[in-house]
Design an enzyme around this catalytic site. Sequence first.
Site, mmCIF file in Angstrom:
data_model
loop_
_atom_site.group_PDB
_atom_site.id
_atom_site.type_symbol
_atom_site.label_atom_id
_atom_site.label_comp_id
_atom_site.label_asym_id
_atom_site.label_seq_id
_atom_site.Cartn_x
_atom_site.Cartn_y
_atom_site.Cartn_z
ATOM 1 N NE ARG A 331 9.943 -28.564 19.584
ATOM 2 C CZ ARG A 331 10.952 -28.949 18.795
ATOM 3 N NH1 ARG A 331 10.912 -28.707 17.497
ATOM 4 N NH2 ARG A 331 12.006 -29.548 19.297
ATOM 5 C CD GLU A 733 7.481 -33.488 16.935
ATOM 6 O OE1 GLU A 733 6.797 -33.185 17.910
ATOM 7 O OE2 GLU A 733 8.706 -33.267 16.848
#
Length: 796
Positions: A331, A733
Amino acid sequence: MNHPEMPNLMPETATNADTGWRAVGVSRPHESAELHVLGQATYTDDIPELQGTLHAALGLSSKAHARILALDLAPVRAMPGVVAVLTAADIPGTNDCGPIIHDDPILVTDTVQYIGQPVFIVVADTHTNARRAARQANVTYEELPAIITPQQAKAAASYVLPPMRLERGDAQAAFERAPHVVKGELFVGGQEQFYLEGQIAYAIPKENRGMLVQCSTQHPSEMQHVVAHALGLHSHHVQVECRRMGGGFGGKESQSALWACGAALAAAHLKRPVKLRADRDDDMLVTGKRHCFWYEYEAGYDDEGRIVAARVDMTLRAGYSADLSGPVATRAVCHFDNCYYLSDVDIRAACGRTNTQSNTAFRGFGGPQGAIAIEYVIDEIARNLGKDALDIRTLNYYGIDERNQTPYGQVVAGNVLPELTAQLERSSEYRTRRAAIDAYNATSPVLKKGLALTPLKFGIAFNVTHLNQAGALVHVYVDGSVLVNHGGTEMGQGVNTKVMQVVAHELGVDLAHVRITATDTTKVSNTSATAASTGADLNGKAAQDAARRIRDRLAAFAVTLLGGEAADVQFHDDAVHVNGGSLPFVEVVQKAYLKRVQLWSDGFYATPNLSWDAKSMNGNPFSYYAYGAAVSEVVVDTLTGEWKLLRADALYDAGRSLNPALDIGQVEGAFIQGMGWLTTEQLWWNAAGKLMTHAPSTYKIPGISDCPEDFRVQLFDQPNVVDSIHRSKAVGEPPLLLPFSVFFAIRDAISAVAGHRVNPPLNAPATSEEILRAIDAVTENIASKMGSVPIFQASR
């Protein structure tokens, strides 16, 4: 704000067509808000203990890397209240709790890998007796060399996984053509999750080898698997339940496994209920954190500031085992671009094996660590060219119809950043304040102000495609009340409230008529973790599917009562409407029950159009992107390194928010949490490899005094371009990237010391000590050019 994707918007359900009635898109209190305030919300440690319950504690390693030559547990067994002491030899099944790679033992067998690694379990009559006994073991060690930092890991080529690399174009050729090149190093520290409720599990033996584990976890299905493996059982023997957590932030995604397994092992061995509750110091010493990152970066750019080449080498402090470091690194690689089109790139990431806690998931899951590197680069380019960093950022933004493909091959659709940034620039009065700050700094030799506007683009979905699925159960009872169960877990973020709103909206009933039960592996199986900001997206869709199935059955039944067509039936205001007539929802339900209409249903959802090739690091790993931006203004005392956030403006793209009140709260919380990561929350290991910041007394999270008095948070209201749940966007997030603006505002203030002619070498967290080091570097740089030492530096 027109987009070519907009014609694909799906029509609104007939539930509230032409009525104005809605249960989604409106602010509602958290479903447990009153219970929280009254102290009546049941967490794992609040569950009434059964008679005969015992308490466990972990015996921890005192060495960072060593072989165990002798383990004398007789003093432990001799302590008051001790019932049993268990070692790895007492594990009937697999001695492993690693989520992906099986390199994470529950209990050490012969070699310890970090200070705080569990070696044995002691079970006693009370929590206090268990903790006291756990410290009495006599262990003889043969110490081995230890690696602590990511820099050391890279130098030793010590990795938990093979390094990964993503390339697009020809970065080397692009660098050779670039008019300008900037390069350097950056260190960004990790972060303790610091959930209010620590790690805890309560295991209760059941008949026929069954085991119930009440656990504070983001991933009940994973806990079911690891407990079953440890006990040598099948998954159907193990039931894991979680009503709520007092915070998780990723720290209870995989690392709740140690505590679940420890409690279950002791309970199975003794045939008695066992609770394993971590003391705060032990929790922080044992569990993993946000990954520290060390970067070596290089970027080529033209005279206008457009990036033409980029290269970055990221080394993570993974810890002693793989845990989730591989997906975190992936990520980070996929978020290095953040909001910017990068034509020719070479992005590398390596998960350094260190003799420290095995780092794990944390809000953002590598995305913030990947994105901050390119922001650091852009900040340097702007200063080198004598331009405002905002202008360099917008110049490099992804385009709408061109320059819109990421380095990993996904097209950036629904890009609202140009409009969002422009709106925030106006509402925050960015240009006016920039001029005022320059004027202030010109006459203030000690206090310097800084300002920064930073954007974000964050991909929503699990990078591992098969995890993007969810299930739910919806029951309608004959009194018209509704019970919902889904695979997500509630950690305070409000996923249960949003799912309740979705179900209430589908059935047209008041939210007060809907209730949600604890997440339970015996109700919805094979669930994914509540992580990757997908909780409401996945579970909302699954619950909507289940509720819609019931609604369709009731619609077909309603036309037998009122006439008309099933397609024309509407559900709203606690009633069913069709053919000019209406009946109360409860009456329709009661009549349907008498006619044997099924009033419960399961639901399922799998996110479409996802793909990812881990070898080539190419594909469409994300369902959509969330966007946002923030402006922060700080003042820095250049003599002490102290600083204060004066004002923060944040604008976040939540799509069509399911619950604006909850989403604004999430943005505010993420902003302050991310600010703590980048400014005050310093993790420090001593030379022996012991984490010294393992308590609230030594680890500084932001307090109320650190919040800005002027804090302006708004949602950018525009429907998602993909068919997410009611066209909303995730809000867990992505907002954690908003406080990049705080870090770069501090850097801006430091650079004002030298008239913005030098790039301050500021690492994160930007503690007062780090700020002073950066100021010293700036003044020394200017002094070397001018042949003298600035007066204010000499006075310090």
